[in-house]
Design a protein around this motif. Structure first.
Motif, PDB file in Angstrom:
ATOM      1  N   PRO A 433      -9.373   3.121  -0.731  1.00 44.70           N
ATOM      2  CA  PRO A 433     -10.766   2.807  -1.053  1.00 44.70           C
ATOM      3  C   PRO A 433     -11.307   1.851   0.005  1.00 44.70           C
ATOM      4  CG  PRO A 433      -9.277   1.655  -2.541  1.00 44.70           C
ATOM      5  CD  PRO A 433      -8.438   2.616  -1.759  1.00 44.70           C
ATOM      6  N   ALA A 434     -12.552   2.035   0.392  1.00 48.93           N
ATOM      7  CA  ALA A 434     -13.078   1.261   1.519  1.00 48.93           C
ATOM      8  C   ALA A 434     -14.525   0.855   1.283  1.00 48.93           C
ATOM      9  CB  ALA A 434     -12.955   2.062   2.816  1.00 48.93           C
ATOM     10  N   ILE A 435     -14.914  -0.202   1.991  1.00 51.25           N
ATOM     11  CA  ILE A 435     -16.262  -0.752   1.898  1.00 51.25           C
ATOM     12  C   ILE A 435     -16.804  -0.949   3.305  1.00 51.25           C
ATOM     13  CG2 ILE A 435     -17.605  -2.801   1.269  1.00 51.25           C
ATOM     14  CD1 ILE A 435     -15.555  -3.252  -0.999  1.00 51.25           C
ATOM     15  N   TYR A 457     -12.391  -8.633  -1.210  1.00 53.71           N
ATOM     16  CA  TYR A 457     -12.250  -7.189  -1.402  1.00 53.71           C
ATOM     17  C   TYR A 457     -10.927  -6.680  -0.822  1.00 53.71           C
ATOM     18  CZ  TYR A 457     -17.094  -7.046  -2.963  1.00 53.71           C
ATOM     19  OH  TYR A 457     -18.253  -7.243  -3.678  1.00 53.71           O
ATOM     20  N   ARG A 460      -8.168  -7.140  -3.173  1.00 57.21           N
ATOM     21  CA  ARG A 460      -8.216  -6.200  -4.297  1.00 57.21           C
ATOM     22  C   ARG A 460      -7.860  -4.777  -3.868  1.00 57.21           C
ATOM     23  NH1 ARG A 460      -7.155  -7.353  -8.573  1.00 57.21           N
ATOM     24  NH2 ARG A 460      -8.633  -6.051  -9.713  1.00 57.21           N
ATOM     25  N   TYR A 462      -9.111  -3.038  -1.022  1.00 55.36           N
ATOM     26  CA  TYR A 462     -10.099  -2.286  -0.256  1.00 55.36           C
ATOM     27  C   TYR A 462      -9.956  -2.563   1.238  1.00 55.36           C
ATOM     28  CZ  TYR A 462     -12.465  -2.186  -4.837  1.00 55.36           C
ATOM     29  OH  TYR A 462     -12.765  -2.038  -6.164  1.00 55.36           O
ATOM     30  N   VAL A 464     -12.173  -3.098   4.496  1.00 52.58           N
ATOM     31  CA  VAL A 464     -13.549  -3.545   4.718  1.00 52.58           C
ATOM     32  C   VAL A 464     -13.884  -3.413   6.198  1.00 52.58           C
ATOM     33  CG1 VAL A 464     -15.207  -5.431   4.501  1.00 52.58           C
ATOM     34  CG2 VAL A 464     -13.383  -5.184   2.802  1.00 52.58           C
ATOM     35  N   ALA A 508     -10.058   5.869   5.125  1.00 53.21           N
ATOM     36  CA  ALA A 508     -10.688   5.873   3.805  1.00 53.21           C
ATOM     37  C   ALA A 508     -10.765   7.282   3.246  1.00 53.21           C
ATOM     38  CB  ALA A 508     -12.093   5.274   3.890  1.00 53.21           C
ATOM     39  N   LYS A 512     -14.037   7.609  -2.118  1.00 51.45           N
ATOM     40  CA  LYS A 512     -13.785   6.218  -2.494  1.00 51.45           C
ATOM     41  C   LYS A 512     -14.346   5.290  -1.419  1.00 51.45           C
ATOM     42  CE  LYS A 512      -9.656   7.144  -5.299  1.00 51.45           C
ATOM     43  NZ  LYS A 512      -9.863   8.595  -5.295  1.00 51.45           N
ATOM     44  N   ASP A 646     -16.242  -5.858  -8.345  1.00 49.92           N
ATOM     45  CA  ASP A 646     -14.950  -5.169  -8.293  1.00 49.92           C
ATOM     46  C   ASP A 646     -14.839  -4.150  -9.427  1.00 49.92           C
ATOM     47  OD1 ASP A 646     -12.315  -4.572  -7.526  1.00 49.92           O
ATOM     48  OD2 ASP A 646     -11.508  -6.105  -8.864  1.00 49.92           O
ATOM     49  N   LEU A 649     -17.081  -1.154  -8.641  1.00 53.94           N
ATOM     50  CA  LEU A 649     -16.512  -0.262  -7.634  1.00 53.94           C
ATOM     51  C   LEU A 649     -15.360   0.563  -8.201  1.00 53.94           C
ATOM     52  CD1 LEU A 649     -16.516  -2.619  -4.508  1.00 53.94           C
ATOM     53  CD2 LEU A 649     -18.073  -0.714  -4.979  1.00 53.94           C
ATOM     54  N   ARG A 650     -14.518  -0.068  -8.980  1.00 55.73           N
ATOM     55  CA  ARG A 650     -13.378   0.654  -9.544  1.00 55.73           C
ATOM     56  C   ARG A 650     -13.834   1.753 -10.507  1.00 55.73           C
ATOM     57  NH1 ARG A 650      -8.667  -1.489  -8.171  1.00 55.73           N
ATOM     58  NH2 ARG A 650      -8.742  -3.524  -7.129  1.00 55.73           N
TER      59      ARG A 650
END
Length: 655
Positions: A433-435, A457, A460, A462, A464, A508, A512, A646, A649-650
């Motif tokens: 998962p990525a941001i 993040y 958690r 992710y 970034v 990624a 997600k 968070d 996003l999840r």
């Protein structure tokens, strides 16, 4: 992993609360060193937006206990920096954001006060206002010369407003920004430069003499709108007459912008464009205006000056490519910092933040991508480096993520710099998962180093990516384009391409991938979902701009109306570049956060976005705080924001 393979002690340990730890305000918000190098003063947070100033002796054998001398509850008074004006006295900034019924929007106000190191004899240094004062004194008071040879006196800019107290000796018609010499103990005051309503900048030679004046040109029927252009004037050493120095034009920053005066060399340091990038120059103040290039880069802008001592002696200049660097004008000073960095674990980046009067003791901050920062005291005579304070004690012992500079290709072939933060312990990410996290501004950029938001993040799980999209500052005119508003299609395209790059690299998973941003970054997050709804599966925007025409109108009755209007521009791109006016194009869930006392971006921007998303049937939520501003500078509020984001996003990513 089998439970039996874990240490038994870990079963009883409380779970690590990442939102609380990363959302906590730094334990040390500002540190300064006394002129004799024997004490420090530092600002530390309390509950909410409150802070306390502590003074600690560094004398050998002295108690390590600190004593609080000044506190502010944060409702609305808050504490900014506190600096030493003598070995027994400090000057501190008090500020706050308050609701204003007359303006129908919040305003930020600030004042300067002086206080003894034992907490006694607190004095207001800013000009006083009363019921007869015409206008609002929002701020503008700054120390411009600490007068180190005079114990407890300073040169400072002060805002004067007319006082219609007719029939008395205290009425005054003075208006504008003046320079006063003020004794911080007795408040005995001497006006050094008379108030001017067009003055925006005064620069001293650190010897008690004002050498440079900056004057803002104004436009409008009443002359009440700043143009963004500043004309500079200077004085020769033997004259009080102002001589023209040059003009700096608006957002383009064309022209020489002075930032410091060297008394001994009789010259001014400043920035000027060279081949479309800011470079460091000097200009002689002897009447010749002879100009000399000090340092330039072929790839990035040259940044702020590095100075030390009570007289702010210039020793170098900063610049940032993938990493931040200093070009030192004194080789011995550079050798010292290099040797100190080698002596510290991880070889962190070092910055001298203060020094004693004789420069024998240096206050140094060390930090890196996975080191939030530690303050040290270096004694040149003893060649000793002493640890003083950790900036974020809540994260001591927590494994933090490494930040890697990367470059990715935009759709038009341009190479875009950015920073990739992987979850701690992950070296080869695959379908995580990525941001994508665009920065605020837009006239700003991200730098390599510790960032509490991206680190949260990453903790958690992710990945970034923080892109320095075109429209970011620091890379020259060609990269800046017309800024992130007038050139929003390019800037937003680069943000979208950052997400596509993460997927193309296999870092990624396409289903997600989210975008998270604050301020202009929040605008970019929302607008990217307008432009291409298929890239990001969730949008989080903190204090975002959402309506560009409305943003202009919000500044109509402020002096920067022309500056903001030019920054946004005119034409179809203004409406097309407003996510609130195009909310129906967004097809993914949106989470908004905003403080209701935000002065930078008014709360109505998020409320309008919220209403348009509701009308369009887009899943969304708006979380607000009634007494917080743009920075959400409250540990509990930030923890709530991190926790909610968070969970959001999840849920949307199905994690």
């Amino acid at each position: 992993m089998l439970l039996a393979s874990l240490p038994l002690l870990s079963i009883a340990e409380p779970a690590f609360d990442a939102a609380k730890a990363f959302g906590a305000r730094p334990r040390v918000e500002y540190v300064s060193l006394s002129p004799d190098g024997m004490s420090i003063a530092y600002v530390a947070p309390t509950t909410g937006q409150g802070s306390v100033v502590y003074v600690q002796s560094l004398a050998k054998g002295a108690s390590l206990s600190t004593k609080p001398i000044l506190g502010a509850a944060g409702k609305p008074e808050r504490l900014g920096r506190c600096d030493w004006v003598s070995n027994q006295r400090l000057v501190c900034v008090i500020y706050g954001v308050v609701a204003n019924s007359a303006l129908l929007e919040p305003v930020e106000v600030s004042r300067l006060i002086a206080i003894n190191t034992d907490g006694t004899k607190m004095q207001l240094l800013s000009t006083r206002t009363g019921s007869y004062t015409r206008g609002f004194n929002l701020g503008g008071d700054n120390i411009i010369d600490w007068l180190p040879d005079e114990d407890g006196a300073v040169l400072m800019t002060r805002v004067y407003l007319p006082d219609d107290h007719t029939g008395s000796h205290i009425g005054s018609s003075k208006h504008g920004i003046a320079v006063d010499r003020i004794d911080t103990r007795t408040l005995a005051t001497q006006i050094i430069e008379q108030p001017r309503d067009d003055a925006v900048d005064y620069i001293s030679d650190s010897r008690g003499t004002i050498r440079i004046l900056g004057v803002r040109s104004r436009h409008g029927a009443l002359g009440d709108y700043d143009s963004g252009d500043i004309a500079y004037y200077y004085r020769k050493t033997d004259s009080r007459d102002w001589l023209p120095m040059g003009e700096v034009v608006g957002e383009e920053h064309n022209g020489f912008r002075p930032v410091a005066v060297d008394h001994d060399a009789n010259l001014a340091y400043g920035h000027k464009k060279l081949d479309g990038r800011l470079a460091l120059y000097t200009i002689a103040l002897d009447g010749s205006l002879n100009e000399e290039l000090v340092y330039a880069r072929p790839d990035v802008d040259v940044g702020g000056l590095s100075s030390i001592g009570r007289r702010h002696r210039v020793v170098g200049v900063s610049y940032s490519d993938d990493f931040s660097h200093y070009h030192f004008l004194e080789p011995d000073f550079e050798k010292l910092l290099v040797s100190l960095a080698k002596a510290l674990p991880g070889r962190p980046s070092l910055r001298v933040t203060d020094s004693s009067m004789d420069e024998s003791k240096l206050l140094i901050r060390a930090g890196s991508d996975n080191n939030p920062g530690v303050y040290y005291l270096f004694d040149k005579k003893l060649r000793q480096l002493e640890t003083l304070l950790a900036v974020r004690g809540d994260l001591e012992g927590v494994k933090l993520a490494n930040v890697k500079p990367i470059h990715y290709q935009a759709a038009d072939g341009a190479m875009i710099p950015g920073y990739l933060t992987l979850p701690p312990g992950v070296d080869t990410p695959k379908n995580l998962p990525a941001i994508v996290m665009p920065h605020g501004g837009p006239s700003a950029r991200d730098y390599w180093g510790f960032d509490w938001l991206s680190q949260f993040y990453a903790s958690r799980g992710y990945v970034v990516l923080q892109p320095n999209f075109r429209g970011s500052t620091g890379y020259g005119d060609e990269f800046f384009k017309q800024n992130g508003f007038r050139s929003w299609p390019t800037a937003i395209g680069d943000v979208l391409d950052a997400g596509k790059w993460l997927v193309a690299q296999g870092i990624a998973s396409a289903d997600k991938l989210a975008v998270v941003g604050w301020s202009y970054g929040g605008y970019a997050a929302l607008q990217s979902a307008v432009v291409d709804p298929g890239v990001f599966k969730a949008v989080i925007a903190v204090a975002p701009v959402t309506d560009l025409p409305q943003l202009k109108e919000e500044h109509r009755y402020w002096s920067d109306f022309l500056v903001i209007t030019r920054e946004i521009g005119e034409g179809p791109h203004v409406r097309e570049g407003s996510p609130a006016l195009n909310a129906a194009k967004i097809k993914v869930p949106v989470l908004l956060f905003h403080g209701e006392l935000d002065r930078n971006v008014l709360i109505r921007q998020s409320r309008e976005m919220n209403d348009h998303l509701a009308s369009a049937g887009v899943p969304h939520e708006l979380v607000t705080w009634p007494d917080l501003d743009h920075q959400l500078d409250d540990s509990a509020a930030r923890a709530e924001m991190l926790r909610k984001s968070d969970a959001f996003l999840r849920k949307t990513m199905g994690l």
